[in-house]
Design a protein around this motif. Structure first.
Motif, PDB file in Angstrom:
ATOM      1  N   GLN A 258       6.626  -7.851   3.538  1.00 62.22           N
ATOM      2  CA  GLN A 258       6.287  -6.401   3.276  1.00 62.22           C
ATOM      3  C   GLN A 258       7.001  -5.466   3.814  1.00 62.22           C
ATOM      4  OE1 GLN A 258       3.939  -5.584   1.410  1.00 62.22           O
ATOM      5  NE2 GLN A 258       3.917  -3.563   1.692  1.00 62.22           N
ATOM      6  N   PRO A 259       7.525  -5.635   5.039  1.00 63.60           N
ATOM      7  CA  PRO A 259       8.481  -4.712   5.698  1.00 63.60           C
ATOM      8  C   PRO A 259       9.656  -4.363   4.984  1.00 63.60           C
ATOM      9  CG  PRO A 259       7.584  -6.050   7.619  1.00 63.60           C
ATOM     10  CD  PRO A 259       7.037  -6.601   6.038  1.00 63.60           C
ATOM     11  N   ARG A 260      10.188  -5.452   4.308  1.00 61.52           N
ATOM     12  CA  ARG A 260      11.471  -5.484   3.556  1.00 61.52           C
ATOM     13  C   ARG A 260      10.949  -4.657   2.126  1.00 61.52           C
ATOM     14  NH1 ARG A 260      16.561  -7.884   4.179  1.00 61.52           N
ATOM     15  NH2 ARG A 260      15.907  -7.915   6.503  1.00 61.52           N
ATOM     16  N   ILE A 261       9.931  -4.882   1.626  1.00 62.96           N
ATOM     17  CA  ILE A 261       9.705  -4.150   0.615  1.00 62.96           C
ATOM     18  C   ILE A 261       9.215  -2.725   0.839  1.00 62.96           C
ATOM     19  CG2 ILE A 261       7.710  -3.983  -1.569  1.00 62.96           C
ATOM     20  CD1 ILE A 261       7.180  -6.927  -1.192  1.00 62.96           C
ATOM     21  N   GLN A 262       8.986  -2.445   1.728  1.00 64.24           N
ATOM     22  CA  GLN A 262       8.599  -0.723   2.097  1.00 64.24           C
ATOM     23  C   GLN A 262       9.955  -0.349   2.596  1.00 64.24           C
ATOM     24  OE1 GLN A 262       5.270  -1.777   4.885  1.00 64.24           O
ATOM     25  NE2 GLN A 262       4.177  -0.072   3.718  1.00 64.24           N
ATOM     26  N   ASP A 263      10.812  -1.199   3.213  1.00 65.17           N
ATOM     27  CA  ASP A 263      12.119  -0.611   3.826  1.00 65.17           C
ATOM     28  C   ASP A 263      13.168  -1.349   3.463  1.00 65.17           C
ATOM     29  OD1 ASP A 263      14.015   0.974   4.820  1.00 65.17           O
ATOM     30  OD2 ASP A 263      13.328   0.533   6.883  1.00 65.17           O
TER      31      ASP A 263
ATOM     32  N   GLU B 122       3.103  -2.439  -3.706  1.00 59.81           N
ATOM     33  CA  GLU B 122       4.378  -1.817  -4.143  1.00 59.81           C
ATOM     34  C   GLU B 122       4.787  -2.775  -5.174  1.00 59.81           C
ATOM     35  OE1 GLU B 122       3.820  -0.961   0.017  1.00 59.81           O
ATOM     36  OE2 GLU B 122       3.774  -2.585  -1.014  1.00 59.81           O
ATOM     37  N   MET B 123       5.531  -2.430  -6.172  1.00 60.11           N
ATOM     38  CA  MET B 123       6.508  -2.768  -7.328  1.00 60.11           C
ATOM     39  C   MET B 123       7.825  -3.632  -6.587  1.00 60.11           C
ATOM     40  SD  MET B 123       7.699  -1.424 -11.056  1.00 60.11           S
ATOM     41  CE  MET B 123       7.965  -2.673 -12.073  1.00 60.11           C
ATOM     42  N   THR B 124       7.813  -4.931  -7.029  1.00 56.12           N
ATOM     43  CA  THR B 124       9.030  -5.654  -6.629  1.00 56.12           C
ATOM     44  C   THR B 124       9.551  -6.082  -7.791  1.00 56.12           C
ATOM     45  OG1 THR B 124       7.607  -7.606  -6.261  1.00 56.12           O
ATOM     46  CG2 THR B 124       7.933  -6.197  -4.394  1.00 56.12           C
ATOM     47  N   PRO B 125      10.530  -5.277  -8.360  1.00 59.48           N
ATOM     48  CA  PRO B 125      11.100  -6.024  -9.714  1.00 59.48           C
ATOM     49  C   PRO B 125      11.761  -7.172  -9.511  1.00 59.48           C
ATOM     50  CG  PRO B 125      11.527  -3.404  -9.463  1.00 59.48           C
ATOM     51  CD  PRO B 125      11.038  -4.342  -8.151  1.00 59.48           C
TER      52      PRO B 125
ATOM     53  N   ARG C 181       0.820  -9.148 -10.276  1.00 59.37           N
ATOM     54  CA  ARG C 181       0.020  -8.149  -9.791  1.00 59.37           C
ATOM     55  C   ARG C 181       0.638  -6.700  -9.159  1.00 59.37           C
ATOM     56  NH1 ARG C 181      -0.933  -9.896  -5.201  1.00 59.37           N
ATOM     57  NH2 ARG C 181       0.000  -8.156  -4.107  1.00 59.37           N
ATOM     58  N   ARG C 182       1.767  -7.026  -8.622  1.00 56.56           N
ATOM     59  CA  ARG C 182       2.469  -5.813  -8.048  1.00 56.56           C
ATOM     60  C   ARG C 182       2.972  -5.119  -9.075  1.00 56.56           C
ATOM     61  NH1 ARG C 182       4.274  -5.507  -2.544  1.00 56.56           N
ATOM     62  NH2 ARG C 182       3.574  -7.402  -1.330  1.00 56.56           N
ATOM     63  N   ASN C 183       3.449  -5.537 -10.149  1.00 55.59           N
ATOM     64  CA  ASN C 183       4.442  -4.860 -11.110  1.00 55.59           C
ATOM     65  C   ASN C 183       3.793  -4.527 -12.387  1.00 55.59           C
ATOM     66  OD1 ASN C 183       6.310  -5.598  -9.533  1.00 55.59           O
ATOM     67  ND2 ASN C 183       7.364  -6.989 -10.551  1.00 55.59           N
ATOM     68  N   GLN C 184       2.434  -4.384 -12.542  1.00 57.94           N
ATOM     69  CA  GLN C 184       1.678  -3.855 -13.616  1.00 57.94           C
ATOM     70  C   GLN C 184       0.260  -3.613 -12.979  1.00 57.94           C
ATOM     71  OE1 GLN C 184       0.962  -6.739 -16.788  1.00 57.94           O
ATOM     72  NE2 GLN C 184       1.655  -8.547 -15.254  1.00 57.94           N
ATOM     73  N   ASN C 185      -0.451  -2.607 -13.749  1.00 62.61           N
ATOM     74  CA  ASN C 185      -2.027  -2.103 -13.205  1.00 62.61           C
ATOM     75  C   ASN C 185      -2.967  -2.872 -14.302  1.00 62.61           C
ATOM     76  OD1 ASN C 185      -1.524  -0.762 -11.156  1.00 62.61           O
ATOM     77  ND2 ASN C 185      -1.221   1.318 -12.009  1.00 62.61           N
ATOM     78  N   THR C 186      -2.471  -3.935 -14.967  1.00 57.55           N
ATOM     79  CA  THR C 186      -3.164  -4.686 -16.056  1.00 57.55           C
ATOM     80  C   THR C 186      -4.728  -4.974 -15.516  1.00 57.55           C
ATOM     81  OG1 THR C 186      -1.251  -5.279 -17.112  1.00 57.55           O
ATOM     82  CG2 THR C 186      -3.497  -6.477 -17.819  1.00 57.55           C
TER      83      THR C 186
END
Length: 749
Positions: free
Chosen positions: A427-432, A502-505, A693-698
């Motif tokens: 998670q820290p690497r996703i946020q920063d 957060e989105m993680t492509p 889950r992260r990459n859509q709001n379905t």
């Protein structure tokens, strides 16, 4: 009687012998590279006789079986029919694989791969769940790192921003090859409908055609260090080459959902390494069919005898075990640039070649090596002085996310399912994603920035989807989703997402130097040209139906369209057994084309009829959703071309994944050539669930009502622009319009 697969229920000894032999199309071409793959297939399997009785009727046979119907002896036979490496497949995997194998009794070509290579093993270092430019970014990086060869297959190639990523990479690869003094062999195969295919399904495209404005591949004079051939393949009348994959140096395999064109789709791509790449390579040879001139240089260097290209020191597979250790360190250097790590600790810029050093592919001082020493490890492990929490993510109940739902709170079952997903990127690497805060510009077609390894790519892409100083995170997501075709589109903007959402492509998977290769199998289907529904018994279809029949807890399906006739009763039966079936489908995807006669009907019609056909108890186990983009609060009908989804994925009991090219529609079930991989890994499937889950709001905004099978907002209104569950008397006319759009490359495919 209901339609089902027509496969025998038992594996014959002769088929087991084929699967356990050492012979394949690839092995014959290793001995004679000038042999056309189509001729190699005839030599090996041309005398095969179907085991079906002469009176067999593929349209009438009821092949349904009760869950768990395969005997222990049959599963043992299936287990023999694969080279699984150090990890043995689960019982569920073997049941599905068994049923897929049984379809080869009629004709081994149904599998579109040599039977001895159908069951294998491998690793998945990277998954991309994002828009086409992000998929093309990774493809371009893999292309420029090529040592000897590139084989690229796609259904539709259109001159576009997406194609420019690839053509720029081809030019960069040519430059690097020139510096090294080497020659690259490259093959491109696509399906751009042409009258020539009525007489020659596989025809070599002349330079004038593939360098023209519609395709715009570099002319041979621009790339003197690349020997390029282009093929246009289609099986008349409706046997579309729907395949989308790439094989580089017989070390790296790419399997994706997208074509090479610009649109608004969310797509999915995985990178494969290890022996499974030999299977994909065999598929590539069979698809080409004709003599390869010149031959692919790797014809005699199987992936199973080489290394896992992404991992350090090759990560060599030796006797079923992985050798080599991943290196520590960040993908970002002290000055903020991406690093390529060498054995001596020196940092090299991508593309730089030291002429004083040897140029073998295992030279770790090379900056463009496929077998480079840094992989995802520096992306998923902390920098010195950092510590990452390993606590599992908990479902979010923040009012900002849950309090503004238009059609009620998410179902507990689906919310719990998607909450269980986890991925290796902390998670820290996703946020920063760029903790050293140096320059990390976006890799695009105007200013390319190729990376030395996957870790660098992950960091660069995560920076691109992170908010700038004057942006919110959701504005950054919208910027990504709008990319080249929907500049400044806002729609009904979703609220900011909380930490953990957060989105993680780019989804980086754990280093497989510690995690052994997992069982994998190709479950494909060969193209079928006649406009009939008789080509149903294929490994792809058998795998999907067997998965639904044998699942114990859950089946997740994401597909742009869902209307295949054999699939509907299988979903219904699973729900009646108490299995939770989660369907993420794109509202209105290719509605017009699906309304043609014998195409199955459009998505709204199917969802409504499915719910109406279920018992009250079974309805609680069907969880149907329309795709909702990450930055939106409601589904948008695909005809708007603003936010659509083209992912093709099935996850069974959270550890069996089937990913690839095939849609759950009539065309993919009965006609098109499709390539899919099935794998047995809770870790990989868990990362996929987390990324989805992260990459859509379905799952937040897309649920259909269980009483009607219809999506409505908080005011009881359906989505704008929908056809409705009843398309009307003249729906066939809309279908012909959709068919024309498909031929022109404008419809969903």
């Amino acid at each position: 009687m209901k339609q089902d697969l027509t496969a025998p229920k038992h594996l014959s000894d002769r088929l087991v012998e084929l699967c356990t032999s050492s012979q394949s199309v690839s092995s014959l071409l290793a001995e004679n590279p000038s042999l056309p793959p189509g001729e190699a297939w005839v030599r090996l399997f041309g005398g095969w006789k179907s085991s079906k009785p002469a009176h067999h009727d593929a349209k009438k046979e009821n092949g349904g079986r009760e869950p768990g119907g395969e005997s222990e002896d049959e599963l043992m036979k299936a287990a023999k029919c694969g080279s699984w490496g150090p990890t043995q497949p689960s019982e569920l995997f073997l049941k599905i694989y068994h049923d897929a194998l049984c379809t080869l009794e009629d004709d081994p070509l149904h599998g579109m791969v040599s039977p001895s290579l159908m069951g294998s093993c491998g690793v998945v270092p990277l998954t991309v769940i994002s828009v086409i430019p992000d998929v093309a970014r990774h493809m371009s990086n893999v292309i420029v790192r090529a040592e000897k060869e590139v084989y690229l297959a796609t259904n539709y190639w259109q001159n576009s921003v997406a194609s420019k990523f690839l053509t720029d990479a081809i030019r960069e690869l040519d430059r690097r090859a020139g510096q090294r003094g080497t020659k690259i062999v490259m093959k491109i195969i696509y399906d751009r409908g042409s009258p020539k295919q009525l007489f020659e399904p596989h025809y070599i495209v002349p330079e004038k055609e593939y360098t023209g404005k519609n395709v715009n591949v570099p002319h041979p004079s621009e790339i003197p260090n690349i020997d390029l051939q282009v093929m246009n393949f289609h099986t008349p009348l409706v046997g579309t080459f729907h395949s989308k994959y790439m094989v580089v140096d017989r070390k790296i395999g790419i399997l994706q959902s997208n074509n090479i064109q610009d649109n608004d789709n969310l797509e999915m791509m995985i990178q494969l390494e290890g022996p499974i790449v030999d299977s994909l390579y065999d598929v590539a040879l069979l698809s080409w069919h004709k003599q390869l001139d010149p031959p692919l240089p790797s014809h005699n260097t199987p992936a199973a005898q080489g290394g896992l290209g992404t991992w350090p020191n090759g990560g060599v597979l030796n006797g079923g075990a992985l050798d080599g250790k991943a290196t520590n360190g960040s993908a970002v250097t002290a000055n903020g640039h991406l690093a390529s790590h060498s054995g001596s600790g020196r940092v090299r810029e991508p593309g730089v070649v030291d002429s004083t050093e040897q140029l073998e592919s295992n030279n770790q001082n090379r900056a463009d090596i496929v077998t480079g020493p840094s992989t995802t490890r520096s992306a998923i492990h902390p920098l010195p002085g950092q510590e990452y929490s390993t606590e599992p993510r908990q479902p979010s109940n923040q009012p900002g996310l849950r309090g503004e739902l238009l059609n009620g709170a998410p179902e507990a079952a689906t919310e719990g399912y998607v909450a269980r997903g986890t991925q290796a990127l902390p998670q820290p690497r996703i946020q920063d994603p760029n903790p050293l805060h140096g320059p990390l510009p976006e890799h695009n077609t105007e200013t390319p920035h190729y990376d030395a390894d996957i870790a660098g790519e992950v960091a660069r892409v995560q920076v691109a989807v992170s908010p700038t100083a004057n942006e919110t995170r959701m504005q950054a997501v919208a910027r990504l989703l709008n990319h080249s075709i929907n500049k400044a589109f806002e729609g009904d903007r979703a609220p900011e997402c909380p930490p953990g959402e957060e989105m993680t492509p780019y989804v980086a998977h754990a280093a497989h130097a510690a995690q052994a290769p997992v069982p994998m199998a190709l479950v494909n289907r060969a193209p079928h040209g006649p406009p009939t529904h008789r080509s149903v018994a294929t490994p792809q279809n058998a795998a999907w139906l067997s998965a639904l029949r044998n699942a114990q807890r859950s089946v997740f399906i994401q597909t742009p369209t869902l209307n295949a006739e054999p699939l509907i009763p299988a979903i219904r039966d699973a729900c009646e057994r108490g299995v939770d079936v989660v369907c993420y489908v794109c509202l209105g995807y290719n509605d017009a084309g699906e309304l043609l006669p014998r195409q199955g009907g459009h998505n709204e019609m199917i969802a409504h009829s499915l719910y109406q056909s279920l018992s009250a108890a079974a309805r609680q186990h069907l969880h149907y959703f329309w795709y909702v983009a990450k930055d939106q609060k409601r589904p948008l009908v695909q005809s708007m071309r603003k936010r659509s989804c083209h992912i093709k994925l099935m996850i069974v009991d959270e550890h069996i994944g089937i990913q690839g090219n095939g849609n759950q529609d009539t065309q993919s079930w009965f006609h098109s050539q499709e390539i899919n991989v099935m794998l047995d890994s809770a870790e990989v499937c868990g990362a996929w669930i987390d990324g989805l889950r992260r990459n859509q709001n379905t799952h937040v905004y897309g649920a259909l009502r269980k009483d009607t099978g219809v999506w409505v907002d908080g005011e009881g209104k359906e989505a704008e622009g929908v056809i409705g569950v009843d398309p009307g008397k003249f729906s066939w006319a809309k279908g012909f319009v959709g068919a024309i759009k498909r031929v022109r490359g404008l419809g969903g495919f």
